[in-house]
Write an enzyme that holds these catalytic residues in place. Structure first.
Site, PDB file in Angstrom:
ATOM      1  N   THR A 168      61.574  -2.294 -53.584  1.00  0.00           N
ATOM      2  CA  THR A 168      60.708  -1.236 -53.518  1.00  0.00           C
ATOM      3  C   THR A 168      61.549   0.050 -54.690  1.00  0.00           C
ATOM      4  O   THR A 168      62.613   0.233 -54.577  1.00  0.00           O
ATOM      5  CB  THR A 168      60.768  -0.251 -52.171  1.00  0.00           C
ATOM      6  OG1 THR A 168      60.165  -1.360 -51.407  1.00  0.00           O
ATOM      7  CG2 THR A 168      59.874   0.977 -52.251  1.00  0.00           C
ATOM      8  N   LEU A 228      65.778   2.305 -49.353  1.00  0.00           N
ATOM      9  CA  LEU A 228      64.495   1.672 -49.976  1.00  0.00           C
ATOM     10  C   LEU A 228      64.974   0.020 -50.005  1.00  0.00           C
ATOM     11  O   LEU A 228      65.964  -0.146 -50.417  1.00  0.00           O
ATOM     12  CB  LEU A 228      64.119   2.168 -51.142  1.00  0.00           C
ATOM     13  CG  LEU A 228      63.423   3.722 -51.101  1.00  0.00           C
ATOM     14  CD1 LEU A 228      63.252   4.016 -52.659  1.00  0.00           C
ATOM     15  CD2 LEU A 228      62.505   3.740 -50.386  1.00  0.00           C
ATOM     16  N   ASP A 229      63.899  -0.704 -49.494  1.00  0.00           N
ATOM     17  CA  ASP A 229      63.996  -2.229 -49.641  1.00  0.00           C
ATOM     18  C   ASP A 229      64.647  -2.301 -51.419  1.00  0.00           C
ATOM     19  O   ASP A 229      64.013  -1.670 -52.088  1.00  0.00           O
ATOM     20  CB  ASP A 229      62.849  -3.000 -49.501  1.00  0.00           C
ATOM     21  CG  ASP A 229      62.543  -3.005 -47.842  1.00  0.00           C
ATOM     22  OD1 ASP A 229      63.443  -2.583 -47.171  1.00  0.00           O
ATOM     23  OD2 ASP A 229      61.377  -3.432 -47.764  1.00  0.00           O
ATOM     24  N   MET A 230      65.218  -3.454 -51.408  1.00  0.00           N
ATOM     25  CA  MET A 230      65.722  -3.903 -52.730  1.00  0.00           C
ATOM     26  C   MET A 230      64.324  -3.892 -53.708  1.00  0.00           C
ATOM     27  O   MET A 230      64.322  -3.481 -54.888  1.00  0.00           O
ATOM     28  CB  MET A 230      66.241  -5.338 -52.733  1.00  0.00           C
ATOM     29  CG  MET A 230      66.839  -5.850 -53.999  1.00  0.00           C
ATOM     30  SD  MET A 230      67.281  -7.491 -54.273  1.00  0.00           S
ATOM     31  CE  MET A 230      65.565  -8.485 -54.300  1.00  0.00           C
TER      32      MET A 230
END
Length: 572
Positions: A414, A410-412
């Protein structure tokens, strides 16, 4: 209506500020920042100028039908302090503006490629001439006819040589028969035959040499005709390479120490790559260069987009953006040496989040896998700036795990559910489910605006922006397919929309791009600092997952509601 009068000078004084109140202690980090109040004031002044100026011949609202064309422009302001203690700002723009580089209101380029007395336009004209010749050659219908004429001529000469060789052979055969009939006493006749033989051989060799010379000339002409296009292309490449290097060496950048480096040194010699197109022509390098050349101390930088967005990107009119990394990071890293610059805010946030997250939140665990609820602002895997991450924590927690552990990322920014496998075989079986799209993932998101559609699909191919990683762009030529399904859940206070996203594919920033892009929902996810506006957090949460347990032989579903309500501070 009376238009305001703007002084046509480079250093524009800021009004109604106290030098010692709210004065920046350090210059903001250009690649991740919130604009300082003085920079916002300077940007507002520049925006006011752009709204009324008659000096600029540029249509910022022009609409184009084909992909990639844009009429908007990135502008920048650099708040500075003069030797007299005056606080003002410099204004700049990226690239050209209305086919011009020089304006009284803006700082000049570091190197003016449009200078009519400079080498660039002259050498570009030579390259353009070769381009014209290439177009003419590539469309010349007589070229094949010329080649065939030369081939026919060569064949004709070769036939002449063969005929002469045959005639020489026949003559020799006749002399050989005559010699047999002669007596030894007829010495004079024999000598005459020998002289004839020698003469004919000498004449044939001379004839053959002359004809072979003609053939060589014709073959040379044929080779020229055959390779003319390649020769022209090689000439063009050589001239272009020479011009490119001269341009690289003309773009010379100062830093606060007074040191100077050119594009060739900053990119080719240091990084081993050629400078990307347009390197050195962005607003920020122009602003710092002018400040150093005029004894102005940089205090605060801000850049914003003005006008229509590119069709492939997401740029909002009037919104602030960070400097691009691909073109500007090597340049600005040099130019900022000698200045006090704030630490990268992202690194600060990562450090703070690392201290805040004492332990990973475990949703489910058995002997084969574990599910984690990743907090927002925490890395999934180690990054270039910081190593503490979900993966590093898992390695410490499960030192005997045989698998690669994390199945996805997951993106940082998110939050939400991540799956990790403790065994290599389990990892492989789960990974196949991701590849087969048999794992169902659902995200909660808050859109910054009111969505009218109830549900639908977004299909926009994506690729990385090579000049501004990790930002993505829509690209129908080179992008990878990206498909997202969505459903509206509710509208919040007539300002926001809670939606569910189901990503069918898993491209980088897929949901963020599909939400914000004009061909998607055209509503950025709230708090998206890349494709929307920064907020307390990115309101994107991986809240639901459905997968087949490869060992227990059953489907499993997990749901973790997002913690949006408290952060939003509105009735949810």
């Amino acid at each position: 209506m009376i238009k305001p009068v703007f002084k046509m000078e480079k250093f524009h004084l800021l009004q109604n500020i106290e030098n010692n109140i709210n004065k920046p202690d350090k210059l903001n980090y250009p690649f991740n920042y919130n604009p300082h109040d003085w920079a916002i004031q300077a940007a507002d002044e520049l925006k006011r100028y752009l709204s009324v100026s008659d000096e600029i011949r540029h249509d910022f609202k022009q609409e184009k039908e084909y992909e990639g064309t844009v009429s908007g422009k990135m502008f920048g302001v650099l708040v500075c302090e003069s030797l007299k203690g005056e606080i003002g700002f410099l204004a700049g723009f990226s690239g050209k503006l209305g086919d011009k580089n020089i304006y009284d209101y803006f700082v000049p380029p570091v190197f003016d490629i449009l200078d009519p007395d400079g080498f660039f336009l002259t050498e570009v004209e030579a390259i353009n001439q070769i381009n014209a010749e290439l177009r003419e050659l590539e469309t010349d219908e007589t070229l094949p006819q010329q080649k065939q004429f030369i081939l026919n001529k060569i064949q004709s000469i070769e036939k002449e040589i063969e005929n002469q060789r045959n005639a020489l052979k026949i003559s020799k055969e006749q002399r050989d028969r005559y010699r047999v009939a002669l007596q030894d006493s007829q010495q004079k006749e024999l000598e005459e035959l020998n002289r004839q033989s020698a003469t004919e051989h000498i004449q044939f060799k001379r004839f053959k040499r002359e004809k072979n010379g003609e053939i060589e000339d014709l073959r040379s002409k044929l080779q020229q005709l055959t390779n003319l296009i390649e020769i022209k292309k090689e000439q063009r490449a050589q001239l272009s390479g020479q011009l490119q290097l001269k341009i690289f060496q003309e773009f010379r950048f100062l830093n606060a120490k007074g040191e100077e480096k050119d594009l060739d040194q900053l990119f080719t010699q240091t990084l081993g790559v050629l400078p990307p197109a347009g390197a050195g022509e962005c607003a920020a390098p122009k602003l710092f260069q002018y400040a150093y050349n005029n004894n102005l101390k940089p205090l605060a930088l801000a850049e914003f987009w003005w006008g229509q967005s590119p069709k492939s990107e997401i740029r909002k009119h009037g919104q602030f953006y960070t400097s691009c990394k691909g073109k500007c990071e090597p340049i600005l890293s040099h130019m900022l040496e000698g200045l006090e610059v704030e630490e990268n805010p992202m690194l600060v946030r990562l450090r703070q989040k690392s201290e805040e997250v004492k332990e990973l939140a475990i949703i489910y665990e058995d002997d084969y896998l574990v599910l984690i609820n990743k907090p927002e602002g925490f890395l999934s895997v180690p990054g270039n700036l910081y190593t503490d991450s979900v993966l590093e924590r898992l390695k410490t927690r499960y030192p005997d795990a045989t698998g690669p552990l994390l199945l996805h990322r997951l993106d940082m920014s998110t939050s939400g559910i991540l799956i990790a496998a403790k065994e290599k075989k389990v990892h492989q079986l789960l990974q196949q489910q991701f590849l087969d799209h048999s794992i169902i993932k659902r995200y909660d998101a808050i859109l910054d605006g009111v969505l009218t559609a109830d549900s639908g699909e977004i299909n926009l191919p994506l690729r990385v922006d090579l000049n501004d990683r990790p930002r993505q762009v829509v690209c129908y030529e080179y992008g990878k397919d990206a498909l997202t399904k969505y459903q509206k859940i509710k509208v919040l206070e007539d300002r926001f929309t809670h939606v569910h996203f189901w990503p069918v594919t898993g491209r980088t920033h897929q949901l963020r791009m599909h939400a914000s892009h004009e061909k998607g929902l055209h509503l950025p996810i709230l708090g998206d600092d890349l494709y929307g506006k920064p907020a307390q957090r990115l309101y994107l949460h991986a809240g639901y997952i459905d997968f087949y347990h490869p060992v227990l032989k059953c489907r499993m579903q997990f749901e973790v509601p997002p913690e949006f309500e408290a952060a939003l501070s509105i009735k949810y």
